[in-house]
Design a protein around this motif. Sequence first.
Motif, PDB file in Angstrom:
ATOM      1  N   LEU A 253       0.802  -1.232   0.000  1.00  0.00           N
ATOM      2  CA  LEU A 253       0.000   0.000   0.000  1.00  0.00           C
ATOM      3  C   LEU A 253       0.830   1.275   0.000  1.00  0.00           C
ATOM      4  CD1 LEU A 253      -2.742  -1.076   2.547  1.00  0.00           C
ATOM      5  CD2 LEU A 253      -3.049  -0.705   0.098  1.00  0.00           C
ATOM      6  N   GLU A 254       2.110   1.156   0.312  1.00  0.00           N
ATOM      7  CA  GLU A 254       2.947   2.353   0.438  1.00  0.00           C
ATOM      8  C   GLU A 254       2.939   3.228  -0.811  1.00  0.00           C
ATOM      9  OE1 GLU A 254       7.209   3.403   2.530  1.00  0.00           O
ATOM     10  OE2 GLU A 254       7.006   1.517   1.435  1.00  0.00           O
ATOM     11  N   PRO A 255       3.066   2.659  -2.030  1.00  0.00           N
ATOM     12  CA  PRO A 255       3.041   3.526  -3.222  1.00  0.00           C
ATOM     13  C   PRO A 255       1.739   4.313  -3.349  1.00  0.00           C
ATOM     14  CG  PRO A 255       3.898   1.350  -3.767  1.00  0.00           C
ATOM     15  CD  PRO A 255       3.348   1.259  -2.384  1.00  0.00           C
ATOM     16  N   GLN A 256       0.597   3.658  -3.105  1.00  0.00           N
ATOM     17  CA  GLN A 256      -0.697   4.349  -3.216  1.00  0.00           C
ATOM     18  C   GLN A 256      -0.837   5.435  -2.155  1.00  0.00           C
ATOM     19  OE1 GLN A 256      -3.444   4.223  -5.112  1.00  0.00           O
ATOM     20  NE2 GLN A 256      -2.648   2.732  -6.573  1.00  0.00           N
ATOM     21  N   ILE A 257      -0.392   5.129  -0.941  1.00  0.00           N
ATOM     22  CA  ILE A 257      -0.475   6.107   0.142  1.00  0.00           C
ATOM     23  C   ILE A 257       0.382   7.331  -0.176  1.00  0.00           C
ATOM     24  CG2 ILE A 257       0.095   6.533   2.563  1.00  0.00           C
ATOM     25  CD1 ILE A 257      -2.373   4.869   2.306  1.00  0.00           C
ATOM     26  N   LYS A 258       1.608   7.106  -0.650  1.00  0.00           N
ATOM     27  CA  LYS A 258       2.500   8.221  -1.002  1.00  0.00           C
ATOM     28  C   LYS A 258       1.925   9.036  -2.156  1.00  0.00           C
ATOM     29  CE  LYS A 258       6.946   6.434   0.625  1.00  0.00           C
ATOM     30  NZ  LYS A 258       8.312   5.998   0.239  1.00  0.00           N
ATOM     31  N   LEU A 259       1.339   8.347  -3.131  1.00  0.00           N
ATOM     32  CA  LEU A 259       0.766   9.029  -4.287  1.00  0.00           C
ATOM     33  C   LEU A 259      -0.321  10.013  -3.866  1.00  0.00           C
ATOM     34  CD1 LEU A 259       0.629   9.228  -7.417  1.00  0.00           C
ATOM     35  CD2 LEU A 259      -1.105   7.414  -7.336  1.00  0.00           C
ATOM     36  N   HIS A 260      -1.050   9.653  -2.816  1.00  0.00           N
ATOM     37  CA  HIS A 260      -2.138  10.526  -2.346  1.00  0.00           C
ATOM     38  C   HIS A 260      -1.717  11.368  -1.145  1.00  0.00           C
ATOM     39  CE1 HIS A 260      -4.386   7.550  -4.748  1.00  0.00           C
ATOM     40  NE2 HIS A 260      -5.284   8.511  -4.907  1.00  0.00           N
ATOM     41  N   GLY A 262      -0.708  10.619   1.768  1.00  0.00           N
ATOM     42  CA  GLY A 262      -1.411  10.173   2.965  1.00  0.00           C
ATOM     43  C   GLY A 262      -0.494   9.483   3.962  1.00  0.00           C
ATOM     44  N   GLN A 263      -1.090   8.858   4.947  1.00  0.00           N
ATOM     45  CA  GLN A 263      -0.340   8.151   5.990  1.00  0.00           C
ATOM     46  C   GLN A 263      -1.018   6.809   6.271  1.00  0.00           C
ATOM     47  OE1 GLN A 263       0.686  10.504   9.572  1.00  0.00           O
ATOM     48  NE2 GLN A 263      -0.206  12.267   8.501  1.00  0.00           N
ATOM     49  N   LEU A 264      -0.172   5.817   6.510  1.00  0.00           N
ATOM     50  CA  LEU A 264      -0.652   4.506   6.927  1.00  0.00           C
ATOM     51  C   LEU A 264      -0.045   4.203   8.293  1.00  0.00           C
ATOM     52  CD1 LEU A 264      -2.171   1.852   6.367  1.00  0.00           C
ATOM     53  CD2 LEU A 264      -0.101   0.992   5.238  1.00  0.00           C
ATOM     54  N   LYS A 265      -0.889   4.186   9.330  1.00  0.00           N
ATOM     55  CA  LYS A 265      -0.419   3.945  10.695  1.00  0.00           C
ATOM     56  C   LYS A 265      -0.866   2.551  11.135  1.00  0.00           C
ATOM     57  CE  LYS A 265      -1.014   8.863  11.825  1.00  0.00           C
ATOM     58  NZ  LYS A 265      -1.714   9.823  12.719  1.00  0.00           N
ATOM     59  N   LYS A 297     -11.585   8.842  -0.131  1.00  0.00           N
ATOM     60  CA  LYS A 297     -11.023  10.067   0.436  1.00  0.00           C
ATOM     61  C   LYS A 297     -10.109  10.795  -0.543  1.00  0.00           C
ATOM     62  CE  LYS A 297      -9.292  13.108   3.366  1.00  0.00           C
ATOM     63  NZ  LYS A 297     -10.035  14.338   3.673  1.00  0.00           N
ATOM     64  N   GLY A 298      -9.193  10.036  -1.160  1.00  0.00           N
ATOM     65  CA  GLY A 298      -8.245  10.663  -2.082  1.00  0.00           C
ATOM     66  C   GLY A 298      -7.080  11.290  -1.342  1.00  0.00           C
ATOM     67  N   ALA A 299      -6.710  12.525  -1.721  1.00  0.00           N
ATOM     68  CA  ALA A 299      -5.551  13.197  -1.138  1.00  0.00           C
ATOM     69  C   ALA A 299      -5.724  13.389   0.365  1.00  0.00           C
ATOM     70  CB  ALA A 299      -5.333  14.540  -1.823  1.00  0.00           C
ATOM     71  N   GLY A 300      -4.617  13.199   1.081  1.00  0.00           N
ATOM     72  CA  GLY A 300      -4.631  13.405   2.523  1.00  0.00           C
ATOM     73  C   GLY A 300      -5.209  12.248   3.315  1.00  0.00           C
ATOM     74  N   ILE A 301      -5.357  11.096   2.676  1.00  0.00           N
ATOM     75  CA  ILE A 301      -5.937   9.945   3.367  1.00  0.00           C
ATOM     76  C   ILE A 301      -5.052   9.503   4.539  1.00  0.00           C
ATOM     77  CG2 ILE A 301      -4.824   8.379   1.717  1.00  0.00           C
ATOM     78  CD1 ILE A 301      -8.130   7.713   3.581  1.00  0.00           C
ATOM     79  N   ILE A 302      -5.662   9.211   5.662  1.00  0.00           N
ATOM     80  CA  ILE A 302      -4.959   8.663   6.832  1.00  0.00           C
ATOM     81  C   ILE A 302      -5.692   7.393   7.246  1.00  0.00           C
ATOM     82  CG2 ILE A 302      -4.238   9.008   9.216  1.00  0.00           C
ATOM     83  CD1 ILE A 302      -4.214  12.010   8.693  1.00  0.00           C
ATOM     84  N   LEU A 315      -8.850 -12.282  17.580  1.00  0.00           N
ATOM     85  CA  LEU A 315      -8.091 -11.071  17.305  1.00  0.00           C
ATOM     86  C   LEU A 315      -9.020 -10.054  16.650  1.00  0.00           C
ATOM     87  CD1 LEU A 315      -5.204  -9.801  17.324  1.00  0.00           C
ATOM     88  CD2 LEU A 315      -5.050 -10.480  14.936  1.00  0.00           C
ATOM     89  N   LYS A 316      -9.154  -8.902  17.294  1.00  0.00           N
ATOM     90  CA  LYS A 316      -9.995  -7.835  16.755  1.00  0.00           C
ATOM     91  C   LYS A 316      -9.105  -6.828  16.035  1.00  0.00           C
ATOM     92  CE  LYS A 316     -13.164  -4.157  18.242  1.00  0.00           C
ATOM     93  NZ  LYS A 316     -13.774  -3.505  19.410  1.00  0.00           N
ATOM     94  N   MET A 317      -9.452  -6.562  14.770  1.00  0.00           N
ATOM     95  CA  MET A 317      -8.683  -5.637  13.940  1.00  0.00           C
ATOM     96  C   MET A 317      -9.596  -4.487  13.528  1.00  0.00           C
ATOM     97  SD  MET A 317      -7.055  -6.459  10.166  1.00  0.00           S
ATOM     98  CE  MET A 317      -6.642  -8.101  10.720  1.00  0.00           C
ATOM     99  N   THR A 318      -9.113  -3.256  13.680  1.00  0.00           N
ATOM    100  CA  THR A 318      -9.891  -2.096  13.251  1.00  0.00           C
ATOM    101  C   THR A 318      -9.116  -1.342  12.177  1.00  0.00           C
ATOM    102  OG1 THR A 318      -8.971  -0.787  15.079  1.00  0.00           O
ATOM    103  CG2 THR A 318     -11.106  -1.829  15.428  1.00  0.00           C
ATOM    104  N   ILE A 319      -9.803  -0.996  11.084  1.00  0.00           N
ATOM    105  CA  ILE A 319      -9.204  -0.211   9.999  1.00  0.00           C
ATOM    106  C   ILE A 319     -10.018   1.081   9.905  1.00  0.00           C
ATOM    107  CG2 ILE A 319      -8.577  -0.125   7.576  1.00  0.00           C
ATOM    108  CD1 ILE A 319      -9.375  -3.483   8.936  1.00  0.00           C
ATOM    109  N   ALA A 320      -9.455   2.163  10.410  1.00  0.00           N
ATOM    110  CA  ALA A 320     -10.159   3.447  10.467  1.00  0.00           C
ATOM    111  C   ALA A 320      -9.543   4.428   9.474  1.00  0.00           C
ATOM    112  CB  ALA A 320     -10.097   4.023  11.877  1.00  0.00           C
TER     113      ALA A 320
END
Length: 415
Positions: A253-260, A262-265, A297-302, A315-320
Amino acid sequence: MQISKEKKAEELESAFSTFNALSAQLAESYQALEHRVSVLTEELNKSRHERERQLAEKERLANRLSLLLDLLPGGVVVLDGEGTITECNPAALALLGGPLIGEPWHDVIMRSFEPDINEGSEINLRNGKRITINSQSLGNEPGKIVLMTDITEQHAMQTMLNRHYRLSTMGDMAASLAHQIRTPLATAMLYISHLNKPVVDDADRLRTLDKVISRLRYLDHMVNDMLQYVKSGTFEMESVDLGRLLDDVTQSLEPQIKLHKGQLKIDRNLRNKKIKGNHDALLGALINIVNNAIQVKGAGIIVTIGFKEIQAGKLKMTIADNGPGIDKDIISDLFTPFFTTRPDGTGLGLAVVHTIIEAHQGYIDAVNQARGAVFTVCLPLANQGDVLGKAFKSDRSCLLELARPNEVNQYASSK
């Protein structure tokens, strides 16, 4: 002499009086003792009758429990502190075969259980049966009681229902897919027809080819999504390393996140945990959810991915995300095949995710938060498949290791 005789007579009379008094006292004591013996005898008789009644009641209760145990559809096995089977019911014999009484539970596992345990607490037996196992300690007494539930018919029925559902869904999908393909295919054919003009300069040719390739890629994406949806109920299950899965998610996902911009935490506090599932399928599901957030969301996605271990080994996983959220009017249709609000969407991305999570015996849900949407995914941890794990320990050492799946695999490979 006369005085002496009178004195002796008085002494003799006094002795008789004393004797009579003592005799009366002895008689009274004897009567009291006799009464006490009578009372004690009566109390003993009552106690004996009560004891006999209690023993008879316990015997009746034991007989009822024995009959109930014999009539139970589930297999019941009682193990002592050394892991040896001391009791079992007919259902257990039917499931595991005999003999069982006096056999070490470990040996019965090796004899009757399939090595490949791949679906949480559900276990395949060598005779073709499918069971679930639950165990409970015997309280103050050393040992355990093991309950085995035969779910063979239930599993077969569920498989059949899933198959019918998929066939029904595929019928709807075929009609919808034909409609979905027609528009981009007609557009691509229209663009290609422009290339038949007698004179087409290079710039127009390149623009036309780009449009054609774009439409063909859309068709390819749709077909791939459909194939993934159809196949997403069948995976080879394995122990998925969460840390490696997160590394692959980040790399993908890093290329897509950088393109927009954004940040992936990603919270990696549980990176050492293992999930029972399929690595590639789970990777595709996570990428699909995040890509959906990026497209909305597009640009600035977090995007923030968090983890928490909850009860029952889940295991509970949340993607916000920080996007606009999900329209409340469409949230119930979010995982429906071919449902989309984007002109270029196939409507299969989240449907594929939903099917993948269900195939992993998990669940997925989506809600809105103060800002953006939150997808919650719950998956079983790999060690929940170890229903045959450690069961008996003493103060000195482990008396018995009830074969874990990997030990069963080693056993099978040695045969």
